[in-house]
Design an enzyme around this catalytic site. Structure first.
Site, PDB file in Angstrom:
ATOM      1  N   GLY A   1      -4.407  -4.265  -3.897  1.00 28.07           N
ATOM      2  CA  GLY A   1      -5.423  -3.052  -4.243  1.00 28.07           C
ATOM      3  C   GLY A   1      -4.729  -1.779  -4.675  1.00 28.07           C
ATOM      4  O   GLY A   1      -3.803  -1.271  -3.852  1.00 28.07           O
ATOM      5  N   HIS A   2      -4.550  -1.673  -5.860  1.00 23.41           N
ATOM      6  CA  HIS A   2      -3.777  -0.336  -6.269  1.00 23.41           C
ATOM      7  C   HIS A   2      -4.497   0.783  -6.688  1.00 23.41           C
ATOM      8  O   HIS A   2      -5.301   0.607  -7.648  1.00 23.41           O
ATOM      9  CB  HIS A   2      -2.844  -0.970  -7.454  1.00 23.41           C
ATOM     10  CG  HIS A   2      -1.906  -1.921  -7.091  1.00 23.41           C
ATOM     11  ND1 HIS A   2      -0.755  -2.432  -7.795  1.00 23.41           N
ATOM     12  CD2 HIS A   2      -1.597  -2.489  -5.790  1.00 23.41           C
ATOM     13  CE1 HIS A   2      -0.202  -3.416  -7.199  1.00 23.41           C
ATOM     14  NE2 HIS A   2      -0.512  -3.501  -5.993  1.00 23.41           N
TER      15      HIS A   2
ATOM     16  N   LYS B   1       1.788   2.325  -5.098  1.00 22.69           N
ATOM     17  CA  LYS B   1       2.427   1.468  -6.413  1.00 22.69           C
ATOM     18  C   LYS B   1       1.637   1.982  -7.461  1.00 22.69           C
ATOM     19  O   LYS B   1       2.043   2.568  -8.681  1.00 22.69           O
ATOM     20  CB  LYS B   1       2.563   0.072  -6.237  1.00 22.69           C
ATOM     21  CG  LYS B   1       3.551  -0.390  -5.264  1.00 22.69           C
ATOM     22  CD  LYS B   1       3.459  -1.655  -4.946  1.00 22.69           C
ATOM     23  CE  LYS B   1       2.491  -2.396  -4.307  1.00 22.69           C
ATOM     24  NZ  LYS B   1       2.108  -1.953  -2.865  1.00 22.69           N
TER      25      LYS B   1
ATOM     26  N   ASP C   1       0.737  -1.265  -0.041  1.00 17.76           N
ATOM     27  CA  ASP C   1      -0.044   0.025   0.143  1.00 17.76           C
ATOM     28  C   ASP C   1       0.724   1.247   0.028  1.00 17.76           C
ATOM     29  O   ASP C   1       0.407   2.171   0.585  1.00 17.76           O
ATOM     30  CB  ASP C   1      -0.888   0.123   1.208  1.00 17.76           C
ATOM     31  CG  ASP C   1      -1.797  -1.087   1.120  1.00 17.76           C
ATOM     32  OD1 ASP C   1      -2.108  -1.562   0.101  1.00 17.76           O
ATOM     33  OD2 ASP C   1      -2.232  -1.468   2.405  1.00 17.76           O
TER      34      ASP C   1
ATOM     35  N   GLN D   1       1.983  -6.178  -2.869  1.00 16.83           N
ATOM     36  CA  GLN D   1       2.627  -6.116  -1.739  1.00 16.83           C
ATOM     37  C   GLN D   1       3.851  -5.418  -1.491  1.00 16.83           C
ATOM     38  O   GLN D   1       4.089  -4.497  -2.095  1.00 16.83           O
ATOM     39  CB  GLN D   1       2.594  -7.643  -1.238  1.00 16.83           C
ATOM     40  CG  GLN D   1       1.327  -8.380  -1.439  1.00 16.83           C
ATOM     41  CD  GLN D   1       0.759  -8.993  -2.484  1.00 16.83           C
ATOM     42  OE1 GLN D   1       1.480  -9.624  -3.355  1.00 16.83           O
ATOM     43  NE2 GLN D   1      -0.394  -8.630  -2.865  1.00 16.83           N
TER      44      GLN D   1
HETATM   45  P1  GDP Z   1      -0.558   0.219  -3.552  1.00 18.44           P
HETATM   46  O1  GDP Z   1      -1.280  -0.924  -3.154  1.00 18.44           O
HETATM   47  O2  GDP Z   1       0.896   0.464  -3.328  1.00 18.44           O
HETATM   48  O3  GDP Z   1      -0.984   0.736  -5.100  1.00 18.44           O
HETATM   49  O4  GDP Z   1      -1.299   1.531  -2.722  1.00 18.44           O
HETATM   50  P2  GDP Z   1      -2.926   1.617  -2.309  1.00 18.44           P
HETATM   51  O5  GDP Z   1      -3.557   2.044  -3.368  1.00 18.44           O
HETATM   52  O6  GDP Z   1      -3.155   0.545  -1.528  1.00 18.44           O
HETATM   53  O7  GDP Z   1      -2.939   2.875  -1.192  1.00 18.44           O
HETATM   54  C1  GDP Z   1      -2.229   4.004  -1.473  1.00 18.44           C
HETATM   55  C2  GDP Z   1      -3.101   5.389  -0.882  1.00 18.44           C
HETATM   56  O8  GDP Z   1      -2.526   6.315  -0.982  1.00 18.44           O
HETATM   57  C3  GDP Z   1      -4.171   5.372  -2.085  1.00 18.44           C
HETATM   58  O9  GDP Z   1      -5.653   5.518  -1.510  1.00 18.44           O
HETATM   59  C4  GDP Z   1      -3.842   6.565  -2.903  1.00 18.44           C
HETATM   60  O10 GDP Z   1      -4.829   7.173  -3.781  1.00 18.44           O
HETATM   61  C5  GDP Z   1      -3.042   7.181  -1.975  1.00 18.44           C
HETATM   62  N1  GDP Z   1      -2.136   7.903  -2.349  1.00 18.44           N
HETATM   63  C6  GDP Z   1      -1.097   8.020  -3.277  1.00 18.44           C
HETATM   64  N2  GDP Z   1      -0.114   8.748  -2.864  1.00 18.44           N
HETATM   65  C7  GDP Z   1      -0.397   9.835  -2.395  1.00 18.44           C
HETATM   66  C8  GDP Z   1       0.063  10.866  -1.756  1.00 18.44           C
HETATM   67  O11 GDP Z   1       1.285  11.379  -2.224  1.00 18.44           O
HETATM   68  N3  GDP Z   1      -0.536  11.637  -0.721  1.00 18.44           N
HETATM   69  C9  GDP Z   1      -1.758  11.375  -0.336  1.00 18.44           C
HETATM   70  N4  GDP Z   1      -2.272  11.932   0.672  1.00 18.44           N
HETATM   71  N5  GDP Z   1      -2.289  10.029  -0.716  1.00 18.44           N
HETATM   72  C10 GDP Z   1      -1.635   9.476  -1.606  1.00 18.44           C
HETATM   73  P1  IMO Z   2      -0.676  -4.111  -2.280  1.00 16.31           P
HETATM   74  O1  IMO Z   2      -0.313  -4.751  -3.591  1.00 16.31           O
HETATM   75  C1  IMO Z   2      -0.877  -4.523   2.025  1.00 16.31           C
HETATM   76  C2  IMO Z   2      -1.304  -8.599   3.713  1.00 16.31           C
HETATM   77  C3  IMO Z   2      -2.473  -9.141   4.395  1.00 16.31           C
HETATM   78  C4  IMO Z   2      -2.118  -9.982   5.274  1.00 16.31           C
HETATM   79  C5  IMO Z   2      -0.916 -10.761   4.705  1.00 16.31           C
HETATM   80  C6  IMO Z   2      -1.247 -12.070   4.169  1.00 16.31           C
HETATM   81  O2  IMO Z   2      -2.076  -3.400  -2.498  1.00 16.31           O
HETATM   82  O3  IMO Z   2       0.213  -3.294  -1.587  1.00 16.31           O
HETATM   83  P2  IMO Z   2      -2.684 -12.775   1.965  1.00 16.31           P
HETATM   84  O4  IMO Z   2      -4.199 -12.614   1.474  1.00 16.31           O
HETATM   85  O5  IMO Z   2      -1.907 -12.112   0.706  1.00 16.31           O
HETATM   86  O6  IMO Z   2      -2.524 -14.166   2.018  1.00 16.31           O
HETATM   87  O7  IMO Z   2      -2.424 -11.917   3.370  1.00 16.31           O
HETATM   88  O8  IMO Z   2      -0.554  -9.790   3.625  1.00 16.31           O
HETATM   89  N1  IMO Z   2      -1.325  -8.069   2.289  1.00 16.31           N
HETATM   90  C7  IMO Z   2      -1.301  -6.941   1.844  1.00 16.31           C
HETATM   91  N2  IMO Z   2      -1.169  -5.818   2.702  1.00 16.31           N
HETATM   92  N3  IMO Z   2      -0.942  -4.575   0.745  1.00 16.31           N
HETATM   93  C8  IMO Z   2      -1.232  -5.636   0.083  1.00 16.31           C
HETATM   94  O9  IMO Z   2      -1.227  -5.520  -1.552  1.00 16.31           O
HETATM   95  C9  IMO Z   2      -1.569  -6.751   0.528  1.00 16.31           C
HETATM   96  N4  IMO Z   2      -1.485  -8.120   0.077  1.00 16.31           N
HETATM   97  C10 IMO Z   2      -1.452  -8.733   1.063  1.00 16.31           C
HETATM   98  O10 IMO Z   2      -3.205  -8.032   5.008  1.00 16.31           O
HETATM   99  O11 IMO Z   2      -1.436  -9.375   6.512  1.00 16.31           O
HETATM  100 MG    MG Z   3      -2.857  -1.571  -1.870  1.00 17.10          MG
END
Ligand code: GDP
Ligand code: IMO
Ligand code: MG
Length: 422
Positions: A43-44, A19, A16, A224
């Protein structure tokens, strides 16, 4: 020898990191964007023109209509969830046919894999991993046991193979006395299998290597983060695939000499979702404040993300394991309102202090260095020259500790809020 390169963009902490946003920003520079590990546990989030998309299995390069996107052999895919995700994009005007290719070698997540995920978690009680419940562990276990179903199986006598595997899972679940009902889910899942036939189910490793030979460039989108890697993360509280740079080679079928830049992405602070050790976790108001300002709630499960200050022990370890060449710092704006900002520089347990990632991170406490907050709004900044001094000092401190440059800084969720440093 390949003329093109595969650059990798990897989450280097607990996932999270942002990415999705950066892959979307980088895509115009590449010919192909490819996922190499994980599945719908990811979840991107991508936000542009006020619209928000959360991608799980489909690469974040999909919004650039001219680019090929690949789901590589190292991934696992759930046909029903894939269908829902793809249909949402199609409804929003993105035509995926012909430019979203799926490896025949990627493994299929069955509805019963998801039931097994829940059943195994329930059996672990308070030691549960806190998985996303998407069947990731059981599917990768099945892959390693050599009993899994692959995307290529869809093309040949599929129903029989499916029924056989489902019956085996039913037996395991009976032995566990675990009750379940997948009838509705299964209907959607089988519909998803049919839907997948409309996409190119191919030998993506050959496609990628041919593209590299022609001088095309590929962006490998991590899922991840390094601390959730099956080998290098906080085992057993990890996911079930190699999320590190080595996973790019195995998960796409490219040689290490094809790898170019390795971008390591992290947040200006730390989060973790699910169970497991997290030495920088804050249980106080500061942690709540970071969660609230940073909207730190899971994109897949909606769970509260655990929050804390940046962890240099984890960052340095991840830089080493992945061979990171450049760092990207996300969500800097979330720290805009803090008087002081802390950074974890070492772990301490029973009088022992270490800056090296310990084998078992349970029970270690963070040792902090305190820095001055910048106390100003970063969200409207467009260039490095506008950075407040305290923010520059924070960046310099992290760079010095990490030993590599932070070349991109993100100051908000929108595509536009991305500052490339000179
Ligand atoms: P990923 O799994 O690495 O793609 O990241 P996620 O989408 O799960 O979580 C990142 C969250 O941060 C999302 O809700 C983005 O919209 C938000 N986000 C990304 N870059 C920034 C930033 O620079 N500032 C803020 N406030 N939010 C951001
Ligand atoms: P992105 O790509 C954050 C965590 C789960 C749990 C552990 C194992 O959005 O960064 P799983 O369902 O993979 O067997 O769960 O890994 N986890 C993540 N945490 N971002 C993710 O993906 C994750 N994918 C799995 O919360 O602790
Ligand atoms: Mg994510």
């Amino acid at each position: 020898m390949a003329k093109g390169k595969v650059d990798a963009l990897l989450g280097i902490v607990f996932g999270d990191e942002g990415k999705g946003k950066v892959v979307d920003v980088f895509t115009p520079k590449y010919d192909i964007v490819a996922r190499f590990a994980g599945g719908p546990n990811a979840g991107h989030t991508i936000i542009f023109e006020g619209k928000k998309f959360v991608l799980r299995s489909i690469p974040s390069g999909i919004f650039d209509k001219d680019k090929v996107n690949i789901i590589g052999n190292g991934c696992v895919i759930a046909p029903d969830l894939f269908m829902a995700e793809a249909q949402e994009l199609e409804a929003a005007g993105y035509n995926l046919r012909g430019r979203l290719h799926i490896s025949k070698r990627a493994h299929l997540i069955l509805p019963t894999h998801r039931v097994l995920d829940r059943a195994y978690e329930a059996a672990k009680g308070k030691n549960k991993v806190g998985t996303t419940g998407k069947g990731i562990g059981p599917t990768y276990s099945e892959k390693a046991s050599r009993t899994g179903l692959r995307v290529g199986d869809i093309l040949d006598n599929f129903q029989q193979k499916y029924e056989t595997l489902k019956a085996r899972h039913a037996q395991i679940l009976r032995d566990l006395n675990y009750e379940y009902d997948i009838s509705d889910e299964e209907k959607k899942w089988l519909e998803g299998v049919e839907y997948m036939r409309g996409f190119q189910l191919t030998d993506t490793e050959i496609e990628i290597n041919k593209a590299l030979a022609e001088g095309k460039n590929v962006l490998a989108e991590g899922a991840q983060g390094t601390m959730l890697d099956i080998d290098h993360g906080t085992y057993p509280f990890v996911s079930s695939s190699n999320t590190v740079s080595g996973g790019v080679c195995t998960g796409l079928g490219v040689g290490p000499n094809a790898i170019g830049e390795i971008f390591g992405i992290f947040k200006a602070y730390s989060t973790r979702v699910g169970s497991g050790p997290f030495p920088v976790e804050l249980f106080d108001e500061t942690g709540d404040k970071i969660r609230e300002i940073g909207h730190e709630y899971g994109a897949v499960t909606g769970r509260n993300r655990r929050c804390g200050w940046v962890d240099l022990v984890a960052l340095k370890y991840a830089i080493m394991i992945n061979g990171v060449t450049q760092l990207i710092m996300m969500k800097s704006d979330v720290l805009d309102g803090f008087d002081t900002i802390k950074a974890c520089v070492a772990y301490e347990k029973d009088g022992v202090v270490t800056a090296d990632m310990p084998y078992d991170t349970e029970g270690w406490k963070a040792v902090y260095r305190e820095l001055k907050g910048w106390k100003s709004d970063l969200t409207n900044l467009t260039s490095e020259s506008q950075f407040p001094q305290a923010f520059r000092d924070y960046i310099s401190f992290l760079e010095q500790e990490a030993g590599i440059p932070i070349t991109i800084v993100s100051v908000g969720p929108d595509r536009a809020q991305t500052i490339v440093r000179g």
